[in-house]
Design a protein around this motif. Structure first.
Motif, PDB file in Angstrom:
ATOM      1  N   MET A 285       0.834  -1.202   0.000  1.00 32.71           N
ATOM      2  CA  MET A 285       0.000   0.000   0.000  1.00 32.71           C
ATOM      3  C   MET A 285       0.869   1.254   0.000  1.00 32.71           C
ATOM      4  SD  MET A 285      -2.991   1.285  -0.127  1.00 32.71           S
ATOM      5  CE  MET A 285      -4.049  -0.134   0.217  1.00 32.71           C
ATOM      6  N   ASN A 286       1.990   1.229   0.714  1.00 31.17           N
ATOM      7  CA  ASN A 286       2.862   2.392   0.801  1.00 31.17           C
ATOM      8  C   ASN A 286       3.445   2.746  -0.569  1.00 31.17           C
ATOM      9  OD1 ASN A 286       4.137   4.460   2.251  1.00 31.17           O
ATOM     10  ND2 ASN A 286       6.015   3.268   2.387  1.00 31.17           N
ATOM     11  N   TRP A 287       3.892   1.730  -1.320  1.00 24.57           N
ATOM     12  CA  TRP A 287       4.487   1.991  -2.624  1.00 24.57           C
ATOM     13  C   TRP A 287       3.460   2.506  -3.617  1.00 24.57           C
ATOM     14  CZ3 TRP A 287       2.930  -0.344  -7.115  1.00 24.57           C
ATOM     15  CH2 TRP A 287       2.182  -1.520  -7.005  1.00 24.57           C
ATOM     16  N   ILE A 288       2.205   2.121  -3.442  1.00 29.23           N
ATOM     17  CA  ILE A 288       1.141   2.619  -4.316  1.00 29.23           C
ATOM     18  C   ILE A 288       0.956   4.124  -4.121  1.00 29.23           C
ATOM     19  CG2 ILE A 288      -1.334   2.510  -4.817  1.00 29.23           C
ATOM     20  CD1 ILE A 288      -1.273  -0.434  -4.166  1.00 29.23           C
ATOM     21  N   LEU A 289       0.983   4.567  -2.868  1.00 26.70           N
ATOM     22  CA  LEU A 289       0.859   5.995  -2.578  1.00 26.70           C
ATOM     23  C   LEU A 289       2.037   6.771  -3.173  1.00 26.70           C
ATOM     24  CD1 LEU A 289      -0.365   5.893   1.134  1.00 26.70           C
ATOM     25  CD2 LEU A 289      -1.710   6.402  -0.899  1.00 26.70           C
ATOM     26  N   HIS A 290       3.232   6.215  -3.037  1.00 27.86           N
ATOM     27  CA  HIS A 290       4.416   6.866  -3.609  1.00 27.86           C
ATOM     28  C   HIS A 290       4.295   6.963  -5.133  1.00 27.86           C
ATOM     29  CE1 HIS A 290       7.474   7.209  -0.291  1.00 27.86           C
ATOM     30  NE2 HIS A 290       6.507   6.529   0.317  1.00 27.86           N
ATOM     31  N   ALA A 291       3.883   5.863  -5.776  1.00 27.29           N
ATOM     32  CA  ALA A 291       3.750   5.856  -7.237  1.00 27.29           C
ATOM     33  C   ALA A 291       2.711   6.874  -7.695  1.00 27.29           C
ATOM     34  CB  ALA A 291       3.371   4.455  -7.718  1.00 27.29           C
ATOM     35  N   PHE A 292       1.608   6.964  -6.946  1.00 24.90           N
ATOM     36  CA  PHE A 292       0.554   7.914  -7.300  1.00 24.90           C
ATOM     37  C   PHE A 292       1.051   9.354  -7.171  1.00 24.90           C
ATOM     38  CE2 PHE A 292      -3.072  10.585  -5.962  1.00 24.90           C
ATOM     39  CZ  PHE A 292      -3.867  10.461  -7.102  1.00 24.90           C
ATOM     40  N   ALA A 293       1.752   9.658  -6.051  1.00 27.72           N
ATOM     41  CA  ALA A 293       2.236  11.015  -5.813  1.00 27.72           C
ATOM     42  C   ALA A 293       3.244  11.441  -6.878  1.00 27.72           C
ATOM     43  CB  ALA A 293       2.860  11.103  -4.426  1.00 27.72           C
ATOM     44  N   TRP A 294       4.186  10.571  -7.206  1.00 33.09           N
ATOM     45  CA  TRP A 294       5.194  10.931  -8.202  1.00 33.09           C
ATOM     46  C   TRP A 294       4.609  10.982  -9.607  1.00 33.09           C
ATOM     47  CZ3 TRP A 294       9.374  13.407  -7.290  1.00 33.09           C
ATOM     48  CH2 TRP A 294      10.028  13.279  -6.046  1.00 33.09           C
ATOM     49  N   SER A 295       3.591  10.199  -9.875  1.00 33.46           N
ATOM     50  CA  SER A 295       2.932  10.276 -11.175  1.00 33.46           C
ATOM     51  C   SER A 295       2.286  11.642 -11.366  1.00 33.46           C
ATOM     52  CB  SER A 295       1.873   9.178 -11.304  1.00 33.46           C
ATOM     53  OG  SER A 295       2.482   7.899 -11.285  1.00 33.46           O
ATOM     54  N   LEU A 296       1.672  12.141 -10.293  1.00 31.37           N
ATOM     55  CA  LEU A 296       1.089  13.484 -10.369  1.00 31.37           C
ATOM     56  C   LEU A 296       2.165  14.530 -10.630  1.00 31.37           C
ATOM     57  CD1 LEU A 296      -1.574  13.557  -7.479  1.00 31.37           C
ATOM     58  CD2 LEU A 296      -1.971  13.473  -9.951  1.00 31.37           C
ATOM     59  N   VAL A 297       3.312  14.393  -9.959  1.00 31.47           N
ATOM     60  CA  VAL A 297       4.393  15.371 -10.124  1.00 31.47           C
ATOM     61  C   VAL A 297       4.951  15.315 -11.545  1.00 31.47           C
ATOM     62  CG1 VAL A 297       6.739  15.985  -9.403  1.00 31.47           C
ATOM     63  CG2 VAL A 297       5.021  15.383  -7.685  1.00 31.47           C
ATOM     64  N   LEU A 298       5.231  14.119 -12.039  1.00 29.47           N
ATOM     65  CA  LEU A 298       5.887  13.976 -13.350  1.00 29.47           C
ATOM     66  C   LEU A 298       4.980  14.387 -14.501  1.00 29.47           C
ATOM     67  CD1 LEU A 298       7.750  10.570 -12.821  1.00 29.47           C
ATOM     68  CD2 LEU A 298       8.710  12.875 -12.694  1.00 29.47           C
ATOM     69  N   PHE A 299       3.683  14.134 -14.349  1.00 29.20           N
ATOM     70  CA  PHE A 299       2.764  14.421 -15.457  1.00 29.20           C
ATOM     71  C   PHE A 299       1.924  15.669 -15.217  1.00 29.20           C
ATOM     72  CE2 PHE A 299       3.559   9.827 -15.714  1.00 29.20           C
ATOM     73  CZ  PHE A 299       3.995   9.741 -17.031  1.00 29.20           C
ATOM     74  N   LEU A 300       2.309  16.453 -14.201  1.00 33.48           N
ATOM     75  CA  LEU A 300       1.561  17.669 -13.901  1.00 33.48           C
ATOM     76  C   LEU A 300       1.474  18.624 -15.092  1.00 33.48           C
ATOM     77  CD1 LEU A 300       0.072  19.348 -11.767  1.00 33.48           C
ATOM     78  CD2 LEU A 300       2.290  20.331 -11.105  1.00 33.48           C
ATOM     79  N   PRO A 301       2.574  18.867 -15.840  1.00 32.52           N
ATOM     80  CA  PRO A 301       2.478  19.799 -16.986  1.00 32.52           C
ATOM     81  C   PRO A 301       1.419  19.390 -17.999  1.00 32.52           C
ATOM     82  CG  PRO A 301       4.763  19.295 -16.502  1.00 32.52           C
ATOM     83  CD  PRO A 301       3.942  18.340 -15.700  1.00 32.52           C
ATOM     84  N   TYR A 302       1.246  18.079 -18.193  1.00 32.99           N
ATOM     85  CA  TYR A 302       0.315  17.601 -19.207  1.00 32.99           C
ATOM     86  C   TYR A 302      -1.127  17.591 -18.694  1.00 32.99           C
ATOM     87  CZ  TYR A 302       4.924  16.103 -20.592  1.00 32.99           C
ATOM     88  OH  TYR A 302       6.264  16.099 -20.900  1.00 32.99           O
ATOM     89  N   LEU A 303      -1.277  17.866 -17.410  1.00 38.35           N
ATOM     90  CA  LEU A 303      -2.611  17.954 -16.819  1.00 38.35           C
ATOM     91  C   LEU A 303      -3.102  19.392 -16.723  1.00 38.35           C
ATOM     92  CD1 LEU A 303      -2.210  15.360 -13.884  1.00 38.35           C
ATOM     93  CD2 LEU A 303      -3.313  14.999 -16.101  1.00 38.35           C
ATOM     94  N   VAL A 304      -2.156  20.324 -16.546  1.00 45.37           N
ATOM     95  CA  VAL A 304      -2.566  21.713 -16.300  1.00 45.37           C
ATOM     96  C   VAL A 304      -2.237  22.647 -17.463  1.00 45.37           C
ATOM     97  CG1 VAL A 304      -2.284  21.427 -13.820  1.00 45.37           C
ATOM     98  CG2 VAL A 304      -0.367  22.312 -15.165  1.00 45.37           C
ATOM     99  N   SER A 305      -1.462  22.164 -18.447  1.00 39.66           N
ATOM    100  CA  SER A 305      -1.098  23.020 -19.575  1.00 39.66           C
ATOM    101  C   SER A 305      -1.499  22.334 -20.888  1.00 39.66           C
ATOM    102  CB  SER A 305       0.411  23.317 -19.552  1.00 39.66           C
ATOM    103  OG  SER A 305       0.745  24.289 -20.523  1.00 39.66           O
ATOM    104  N   ASP A 306      -1.064  22.910 -22.024  1.00 39.41           N
ATOM    105  CA  ASP A 306      -1.446  22.337 -23.320  1.00 39.41           C
ATOM    106  C   ASP A 306      -0.259  22.380 -24.272  1.00 39.41           C
ATOM    107  OD1 ASP A 306      -1.397  25.004 -24.505  1.00 39.41           O
ATOM    108  OD2 ASP A 306      -3.322  25.303 -23.498  1.00 39.41           O
ATOM    109  N   ALA A 307      -0.419  21.690 -25.384  1.00 39.51           N
ATOM    110  CA  ALA A 307       0.670  21.567 -26.361  1.00 39.51           C
ATOM    111  C   ALA A 307       1.023  22.914 -26.994  1.00 39.51           C
ATOM    112  CB  ALA A 307       0.286  20.561 -27.443  1.00 39.51           C
ATOM    113  N   ALA A 308       0.025  23.762 -27.184  1.00 44.27           N
ATOM    114  CA  ALA A 308       0.288  25.074 -27.795  1.00 44.27           C
ATOM    115  C   ALA A 308       1.251  25.898 -26.938  1.00 44.27           C
ATOM    116  CB  ALA A 308      -1.026  25.830 -27.986  1.00 44.27           C
TER     117      ALA A 308
END
Length: 329
Positions: free
Chosen positions: A1-24
């Motif tokens: 369970m602990n590693w799942i939380l870590h994976a989720f948190a870092w996934s949000l950090v790494l893919f944050l630009p693609y969630l809040v911004s756009d290609a343009a």
């Protein structure tokens, strides 16, 4: 369970630009291109886990302060160099605006890593403390069971021999009560038992004491419980020390000894009262190991039922009295 939380948190950090911004906008967050943000996030992962899994536990916790500081500074500086290289080689257009955002994130991730380790250490310490308390309680329960006076058992066996010679009708019932008592005393450890089992054990114990003392000691045992005793559990060996203590100190040199025990259970609240006369003159014929210290019971109540019990003990006028209320919610 602990590693799942870590994976989720870092996934949000790494893919944050693609969630809040756009290609343009090149998935930028501020002046930082999305690709650089993600790659620098991987560098930050190395800082976080390098400190959390290696440097902090292996160096700081072992008091290698100087080596730890040198290692941390080296790790942060190396991360800055790697991020500058990424900027210059892959994102040259963003380099002038992004330079100011290279050092601070590395320092911030390192600080978060330190606080993460401090929190984990605190959680582990609390868990270890609870495990030690549970182990201590289990040992205390076994100790309490071992403290049931051997004189009491020897006297009961002697009385049973007498009943056998007389072919008394009480023989079979007495053996059954002794069997229940022995099973309770030597059963495994500190798991909770049903309140009904506890009541039955106390009844067997008192009945055998009545067989032991006969008419020499007046014993009054009043039980008033509801059907809830079948559905509620209690920690073992909480009440018997009081009764054992009463028979230890309430007989012998006491004139006209009387032991009065009352147990009621209503609306998830257990009430236990006990009174007995006692003599200020010590009875040296009693074995020192018989009975148990009431301080032991106090500590167990405090650990097992914090805020859910009230224990009042009074010893005025050569009369020992106990009043215990216990919430079994």
């Amino acid at each position: 369970m602990n590693w799942i939380l870590h994976a989720f948190a870092w996934s949000l950090v790494l893919f944050l630009p693609y969630l809040v911004s756009d290609a343009a906008n090149q998935y930028k967050i501020g002046p930082l291109p999305g690709g650089y943000f993600t790659l620098s996030g991987l560098v930050h992962m190395v800082i976080f886990y390098g400190n959390a899994q290696v440097l902090y536990p292996k160096l700081l916790n072992r008091s290698y302060w100087l080596l730890y500081m040198v290692s941390v500074v080296s790790l942060v500086l190396l991360s800055v160099m790697v991020k500058f290289y990424i900027l210059e080689q892959w994102f040259p257009d963003a380099t002038p605006d992004a330079r100011a955002h290279v050092l601070f994130p590395s320092m911030l991730v390192f600080i978060v890593s330190v606080f993460y380790n401090i929190t984990i250490d605190k959680i582990r310490a609390e868990k270890l403390q609870k495990e030690n308390e549970a182990l201590q309680l289990a040992m205390e329960v076994k100790f309490l069971r071992s403290q049931i006076s051997p004189h009491f058992l020897f006297n009961i066996l002697t009385n049973l021999v007498s009943l056998a010679r007389k072919k008394s009708d009480q023989m079979e019932n007495s053996l059954l009560m002794l069997s229940r008592l022995m099973r309770y005393m030597f059963s495994e450890g500190s798991k909770k038992i049903s309140l009904q089992e506890e009541v039955e054990y106390l009844q067997s114990y008192v009945a055998l004491q009545e067989l032991r003392f006969g008419r020499d000691v007046k014993i009054i045992f009043h039980v008033n419980v509801s059907d809830e005793v079948k559905t509620h559990n209690i920690e073992p060996m909480l009440l018997i020390p009081f009764i054992e203590n009463a028979f230890k100190h309430g007989t012998g040199y006491v004139d006209e000894p009387v032991i009065n025990i009352s147990l009621t259970f209503r609306k998830e609240v257990l009430s236990f009262q006990l009174t007995n006369k006692f003599s200020p003159q010590p009875d040296t014929s009693k074995d020192e190991s018989s009975g148990v210290g009431l301080s032991n019971v106090r500590s167990r109540l405090a650990l097992l039922y914090p805020g859910r019990h009230n224990l009042v003990i009074d010893t005025g006028n050569n009369l020992f009295s106990i009043n215990l209320t216990l919430s079994l919610l």
